[in-house]
Scaffold this active site. Structure first.
Site, PDB file in Angstrom:
ATOM      1  N   HIS A 115     -12.538 -15.506 -13.987  1.00  0.00           N
ATOM      2  CA  HIS A 115     -13.977 -14.925 -13.380  1.00  0.00           C
ATOM      3  C   HIS A 115     -12.404 -15.328 -12.141  1.00  0.00           C
ATOM      4  CE1 HIS A 115     -16.014 -18.708 -12.710  1.00  0.00           C
ATOM      5  NE2 HIS A 115     -16.647 -18.233 -11.567  1.00  0.00           N
ATOM      6  N   HIS A 179     -19.623 -23.622  -1.410  1.00  0.00           N
ATOM      7  CA  HIS A 179     -20.459 -23.448  -2.504  1.00  0.00           C
ATOM      8  C   HIS A 179     -19.794 -24.958  -3.443  1.00  0.00           C
ATOM      9  CE1 HIS A 179     -16.520 -22.084  -4.194  1.00  0.00           C
ATOM     10  NE2 HIS A 179     -17.276 -21.777  -5.970  1.00  0.00           N
TER      11      HIS A 179
END
Length: 317
Positions: A115, A179
């Site tokens: 992804h 993140h």
């Protein structure tokens, strides 16, 4: 010999996590606006710098950088599956040019991408086949990592090759910003988990689903304020965006793995992909960048950002 750049965060939790409806709507609107810009530009070649999340590259043989001559998307998180439209001869010419520049990249005729590559391609280009696309993998997860200085050198060498082509080029950088996804670390997990990091290709549907459920649960926990992973860091993200937009490539090259980990978490290391893309753009001269979006979205485990840029000499041309 024109070029445009778009760098964007990616998050597999888009469609799985549940931020406020207005937040998700805004993100998708900005992606659509950028997609319309790409449609109008109609690139003849896309070069995308992106990471992997132990779906295509593993510790059994982990390159710092790899150029795909042929590439196939594994379809994780149901985000794009199947072959990319890689122009093989151009990819091989790029590899040779990188060698001539002193960048000893790996190359693959069976690259598997996840992804990190497919989400921006699907959101910005609607499918994986629409435009000729050369995928360039940068190791941002499997320590030890290539330095940001080396990412700059890679990007500049790619830019020097592209500068000689008579094509409309689109540079894409995928990843970041701050993140801290629950990626297992070698030496800190049981042997069976380590084996998955070493040679975990083509997992069963059940194994992939189990892994994805774990990531979804971490996103939910972070949204509840349970910092079981490092929190998002909007201050660091904002400073990074300022540096990218300023054109200070030297400052980007000076960033360290340890400093990024402290400020941006494990996933913050993916800014190497943005760094390489901006370094490639810088070969064309001074550029002007536009910050289209930024928001720390806990439900998606992402400091979500989108930036575009182009050489000042091409503005209005």
């Amino acid at each position: 010999m024109t070029v445009k750049l778009i760098c964007t965060s990616h998050t597999p939790l888009m469609g799985f996590g549940s931020p406020p409806e207005a937040t998700e709507k805004h993100v998708r609107q900005v992606f659509q606006q950028l997609a319309e810009q790409i449609k109008d530009y109609d690139p003849q070649l896309i070069v995308i710098f992106a990471p992997d999340h132990f779906n295509g590259f593993f510790y059994d043989l982990m390159p710092a950088f790899c150029v795909g001559v042929r590439a196939n998307a594994v379809g994780d998180w149901d985000i794009g599956k199947g072959p990319l439209n890689v122009p093989e001869n151009t990819a091989k010419d790029l590899i040779s040019a990188l060698y001539d520049s002193g960048i000893d990249v790996a190359h693959s005729w069976r690259m598997q991408v996840d992804h990190g590559f497919t989400q921006p391609l699907m959101l910005l280009c609607q499918n994986l086949q629409r435009y000729p696309t050369i995928p360039i993998f940068i190791n941002c997860a499997a320590k030890p990592l290539p330095t940001c200085r080396r990412a700059v050198e890679l990007g500049r060498a790619v830019g020097q090759f592209l500068f000689t082509t008579d094509q409309r080029v689109l540079l894409l950088g995928s990843g970041g910003l701050s993140h801290d996804p629950p990626i297992p670390q070698m030496g800190q997990v049981p042997p069976e988990v380590e084996e998955g990091l070493i040679a975990g290709r083509n997992p069963t549907k059940e194994a992939r689903q189990k892994r994805q459920i774990r990531v979804i649960e971490v996103g939910k926990s972070l949204a509840r304020g349970e910092n079981i992973v490092a929190p998002l860091n909007p201050q660091w993200d904002d400073e990074l965006l300022r540096i990218f937009c300023s054109g200070d490539i030297r400052r980007l090259a000076s960033l360290t793995e340890g400093g990024i980990a402290i400020q941006g978490g494990k996933g913050g290391q993916e800014i190497r992909c943005w760094i390489a893309a901006f370094a490639a753009l810088s070969v064309y001269g001074e550029y002007k960048a536009q910050r289209h979006y930024y928001q720390p979205i806990k439900e998606w485990l992402a400091g979500m950002a989108m930036v575009s840029a182009q050489p000042v000499t091409q503005i209005g041309a």
